[in-house]
Design an enzyme around this catalytic site. Sequence first.
Site, PDB file in Angstrom:
ATOM      1  CG  ASP A   1      37.114  36.657  35.843  1.00  0.00           C
ATOM      2  OD1 ASP A   1      37.459  37.026  36.716  1.00  0.00           O
ATOM      3  OD2 ASP A   1      36.067  37.291  35.316  1.00  0.00           O
TER       4      ASP A   1
ATOM      5  CG  ASP B   1      40.780  37.313  30.805  1.00  0.00           C
ATOM      6  OD1 ASP B   1      39.561  37.849  30.779  1.00  0.00           O
ATOM      7  OD2 ASP B   1      41.102  36.371  31.142  1.00  0.00           O
TER       8      ASP B   1
END
Length: 196
Positions: free
Chosen positions: A10, A8
Amino acid sequence: MRKAIFIDKDGTLIKDVPYNVDPGLIVLEPYAGKAMQLFQEQGYMLVVITNQSGIARGYFREEQLEGVQQKINALLGEYKVLLDGFFYCPHHPEGTIFPYAINCNCRKPNPGMLLTAAEQLGIDLKQSWMIGDILHDVEAGNQAGCRSLLINNGHETEWKINPQRQPVYVASDLLDAAQFITKVNQHDPTISFTGK
Ligand SMILES: [Mg+2]
Ligand SMILES: [Zn+2]
């Protein structure tokens, strides 16, 4: 077939600045460079998997993610690391921009981005890991048939756990995550975990 670390963006790979596409505001999360280096050395492809509903909401344009990707590669380059893939979901059912305002199968917790990445890059999902900072990331990884690992850095606040959302391991940071996966690969008998 290759194995991959799906990560991922952020709050996991880089500091979470909501809806940011300004390369100047992008900084790596602690140990991100070192961890990606460890993964790369172990033969993993490095593939970003990110929800970018800012596109559907009209906050920025799809092309602006190009600069984001370039900046992340520049920061990782200091560790001699390069991303192998960057997959994003531009959708959101409550978006305002046609044609992005849809219910899609790529927005996490759905597994669509991982499945597409695996197909395009020739990745063996069973040998791969999804790493994220919330349980939606874990669920996407598990649904895709990967093993999943949660970085518990305070970003998950709801903790809606069910078997689909169960991580193999909860790590304190990316270095902890990288060391855990390294041990699993070495079949280190001192570790125990819930994964396959
Ligand atoms: Mg995140
Ligand atoms: Zn989508």
